[in-house]
Write an enzyme that holds these catalytic residues in place. Sequence first.
Site, PDB file in Angstrom:
ATOM      1  N   ASP A   1      67.227  43.208  47.862  1.00  0.00           N
ATOM      2  CA  ASP A   1      66.106  42.491  48.469  1.00  0.00           C
ATOM      3  C   ASP A   1      66.596  41.837  49.765  1.00  0.00           C
ATOM      4  OD1 ASP A   1      63.218  41.353  47.158  1.00  0.00           O
ATOM      5  OD2 ASP A   1      64.008  40.242  48.872  1.00  0.00           O
TER       6      ASP A   1
ATOM      7  N   LYS B   1      66.453  34.764  46.871  1.00  0.00           N
ATOM      8  CA  LYS B   1      66.000  35.493  45.678  1.00  0.00           C
ATOM      9  C   LYS B   1      67.175  36.224  45.025  1.00  0.00           C
ATOM     10  CE  LYS B   1      61.715  37.222  46.130  1.00  0.00           C
ATOM     11  NZ  LYS B   1      60.742  38.169  46.689  1.00  0.00           N
TER      12      LYS B   1
ATOM     13  N   THR C   1      52.750  45.760  48.773  1.00  0.00           N
ATOM     14  CA  THR C   1      51.803  46.403  49.691  1.00  0.00           C
ATOM     15  C   THR C   1      50.590  45.484  49.800  1.00  0.00           C
ATOM     16  OG1 THR C   1      50.958  47.658  47.800  1.00  0.00           O
ATOM     17  CG2 THR C   1      52.512  48.786  49.250  1.00  0.00           C
TER      18      THR C   1
ATOM     19  N   PHE D   1      52.156  49.758  35.988  1.00  0.00           N
ATOM     20  CA  PHE D   1      50.914  49.144  35.494  1.00  0.00           C
ATOM     21  C   PHE D   1      51.156  47.768  34.889  1.00  0.00           C
ATOM     22  CE2 PHE D   1      50.485  53.746  35.342  1.00  0.00           C
ATOM     23  CZ  PHE D   1      49.277  53.950  35.998  1.00  0.00           C
ATOM     24  N   LEU D   2      52.347  47.187  35.095  1.00  0.00           N
ATOM     25  CA  LEU D   2      52.646  45.929  34.391  1.00  0.00           C
ATOM     26  C   LEU D   2      51.769  44.772  34.858  1.00  0.00           C
ATOM     27  CD1 LEU D   2      54.402  43.923  36.414  1.00  0.00           C
ATOM     28  CD2 LEU D   2      56.252  45.444  35.787  1.00  0.00           C
TER      29      LEU D   2
ATOM     30  N   ASN E   1      43.027  49.927  38.317  1.00  0.00           N
ATOM     31  CA  ASN E   1      42.755  48.541  38.704  1.00  0.00           C
ATOM     32  C   ASN E   1      41.285  48.339  39.066  1.00  0.00           C
ATOM     33  OD1 ASN E   1      45.241  47.557  38.174  1.00  0.00           O
ATOM     34  ND2 ASN E   1      45.895  47.311  40.294  1.00  0.00           N
TER      35      ASN E   1
ATOM     36  N   ALA F   1      34.077  36.662  30.264  1.00  0.00           N
ATOM     37  CA  ALA F   1      33.380  36.113  31.434  1.00  0.00           C
ATOM     38  C   ALA F   1      33.969  34.768  31.826  1.00  0.00           C
ATOM     39  CB  ALA F   1      31.899  35.947  31.115  1.00  0.00           C
TER      40      ALA F   1
ATOM     41  N   CYS G   1      47.182  41.425  42.951  1.00  0.00           N
ATOM     42  CA  CYS G   1      46.893  42.852  42.770  1.00  0.00           C
ATOM     43  C   CYS G   1      45.414  43.210  42.811  1.00  0.00           C
ATOM     44  CB  CYS G   1      47.516  43.344  41.463  1.00  0.00           C
ATOM     45  SG  CYS G   1      49.302  43.260  41.506  1.00  0.00           S
TER      46      CYS G   1
ATOM     47  N   LYS H   1      46.339  33.038  36.813  1.00  0.00           N
ATOM     48  CA  LYS H   1      46.069  33.260  35.387  1.00  0.00           C
ATOM     49  C   LYS H   1      47.188  32.571  34.614  1.00  0.00           C
ATOM     50  CE  LYS H   1      48.517  37.573  34.614  1.00  0.00           C
ATOM     51  NZ  LYS H   1      48.491  38.907  34.050  1.00  0.00           N
TER      52      LYS H   1
HETATM   53  C1  UDX Z   1      46.733  43.716  37.160  1.00  0.00           C
HETATM   54  C2  UDX Z   1      46.627  44.927  36.220  1.00  0.00           C
HETATM   55  O1  UDX Z   1      46.214  44.504  34.914  1.00  0.00           O
HETATM   56  C3  UDX Z   1      47.969  45.626  36.145  1.00  0.00           C
HETATM   57  O2  UDX Z   1      47.868  46.799  35.342  1.00  0.00           O
HETATM   58  C4  UDX Z   1      48.416  45.999  37.538  1.00  0.00           C
HETATM   59  O3  UDX Z   1      49.695  46.618  37.508  1.00  0.00           O
HETATM   60  C5  UDX Z   1      48.454  44.785  38.433  1.00  0.00           C
HETATM   61  O4  UDX Z   1      47.185  44.128  38.437  1.00  0.00           O
HETATM   62  P1  UDX Z   1      47.707  41.219  36.925  1.00  0.00           P
HETATM   63  O5  UDX Z   1      47.383  41.004  38.366  1.00  0.00           O
HETATM   64  O6  UDX Z   1      49.026  40.733  36.408  1.00  0.00           O
HETATM   65  O7  UDX Z   1      47.643  42.787  36.570  1.00  0.00           O
HETATM   66  O8  UDX Z   1      46.550  40.488  36.132  1.00  0.00           O
HETATM   67  P2  UDX Z   1      45.605  40.782  34.863  1.00  0.00           P
HETATM   68  O9  UDX Z   1      46.239  40.308  33.616  1.00  0.00           O
HETATM   69  O10 UDX Z   1      45.099  42.172  34.874  1.00  0.00           O
HETATM   70  O11 UDX Z   1      44.420  39.767  35.201  1.00  0.00           O
HETATM   71  C6  UDX Z   1      43.765  39.842  36.485  1.00  0.00           C
HETATM   72  C7  UDX Z   1      42.773  38.739  36.645  1.00  0.00           C
HETATM   73  O12 UDX Z   1      41.612  38.997  35.875  1.00  0.00           O
HETATM   74  C8  UDX Z   1      43.245  37.342  36.260  1.00  0.00           C
HETATM   75  O13 UDX Z   1      42.865  36.451  37.300  1.00  0.00           O
HETATM   76  C9  UDX Z   1      42.497  37.056  34.972  1.00  0.00           C
HETATM   77  O14 UDX Z   1      42.255  35.674  34.825  1.00  0.00           O
HETATM   78  C10 UDX Z   1      41.211  37.834  35.176  1.00  0.00           C
HETATM   79  N1  UDX Z   1      40.534  38.266  33.933  1.00  0.00           N
HETATM   80  C11 UDX Z   1      41.144  39.142  33.101  1.00  0.00           C
HETATM   81  C12 UDX Z   1      39.244  37.817  33.657  1.00  0.00           C
HETATM   82  O15 UDX Z   1      38.664  37.040  34.433  1.00  0.00           O
HETATM   83  N2  UDX Z   1      38.619  38.268  32.527  1.00  0.00           N
HETATM   84  C13 UDX Z   1      39.192  39.135  31.679  1.00  0.00           C
HETATM   85  O16 UDX Z   1      38.562  39.475  30.665  1.00  0.00           O
HETATM   86  C14 UDX Z   1      40.513  39.573  31.955  1.00  0.00           C
END
Ligand code: UDX
Length: 456
Positions: free
Chosen positions: A30, A35, A85, A148-149, A220, A264, A272, A335
Amino acid sequence: MRISVIGCGYLGAVHAATLAAMGHEVVGIDVDPGKVQHLAQGVAPFHEPGLDELLQDGHATGRLTFATNPEAARDAQVHFLCVGTPQDKTSDRADLTFLISALETLLPHLAAGAVVVGKSTVPVGTVDMLRGILAPRPDVLLGWNPEFLRQGTAVKDSLVPDRLVYGVEGGRPAAFNAATGAPLGVAAALDAVYEPLLAAGIPRLVCSFATAELIKSAANAYLATKISFINAVAGLCDAAGADVTELSEAMGLDPRIGSRYLHAGLGFGGGCLPKDIRSFSAQAATLGVPAVQDWMRLVDGVNLGQRERTVSLATELCGGSLAGRAITVLGASFKPDTDDIRDSPALDVADRLAAVGAHVTVTDPKAVNLAWRRYPRLRFEASIGKALQGAELVLLLTEWDEYRQLCPAVAGQQVRRRVVLDARNVLDAAAWQEEGWAVRGLGTPAGVLKAAAAAR
Ligand code: UDX
């Protein structure tokens, strides 16, 4: 195998640590010395459950090292590109600057016959463009292996992924020996990297570059669609006096629909989903597919509308004006279980409340130290007890377990007015009402609103 991981952010640091846990010799590279220093000491530079332990294991076995100098990648057989990205500053497109520069920097250090594999989320056509950079090195193979994590569960998602996707030159027919079925080139290299996962039965799909690029964007976009769909229906529930939490529970029991991403509330944020749906929309525009572009715009608009709706409900719960009102916001990260505040709906709402004169105090179990510098209008408080002192309205904006389990009696002693807007629809409204709280959610029955109005 000897592997390098270029870019050690939320994606790369976890990928490097999980590859070392699978038995490979991994160097993470990196450009940020701070970091690298953290990671080299076995300390994650951000909050991600389970990552510190994995880094320390990698450190102890000697299989996981970190460096700033790209030369450290020279012995690797496989190089994973894991740089960010982000959204372009002036458009909806993804900014590929970091990716291009990562590959250009790596180029002089690639050993003969090395394999370069991208994991970053990219618009369709990116791999073709990167092939141009690799043109002087026809011996080097290029593949795409989207990740997809999810943050907060990234370690588990990497050790037990739902699927592995390999994008390869020529697609599936070119990836296997026609006579024996044995994997060739990039597919063979990735099979060797992921051998323990494949042995555990994780499905692996091999496809063309364009399909691999679109699989990630479409996945996504679909998750974002599901969230915005239920949020649009929450608006309908508000208007009709129905309860969206009961509705989504009933919908989710249909296995064709499923209950995940059907919760909801304040909607999605983070590094992402928001930028990926905008990039998907921009790709659709370039490719002349307006249906996808319009769709993504609608999903984005519904999502941002939830933030507006939360601000207007807060205003309503404060009797029509926010000026001078003491508001406590629970949650700053986008989140729970992460300290990431990129495009955090919670901080966006908190800042909007402060912009119209509310005195906003924000608390969060992990993100306060990152957030306070960037939001000068907000007051930050690490202790939830102190944050609640004197509040006239409490807003639950990120559903950390601490906030879900908050005792309404104890919280009630700290605030000035017992009014809570649960914008994630996670509190037990009846238990809170029993303690004299007026409770409001997004898309929950109007009867609850009456209780809130009575509390003013
Ligand atoms: C997401 C994808 O899930 C993952 O596969 C991809 O690689 C990167 O983008 P992430 O950004 O870590 O992952 O968040 P995720 O857990 O998917 O939640 C995204 C957002 O949706 C959060 O702000 C969460 O609060 C919100 N959310 C999720 C809702 O508002 N309602 C839901 O039912 C689920």
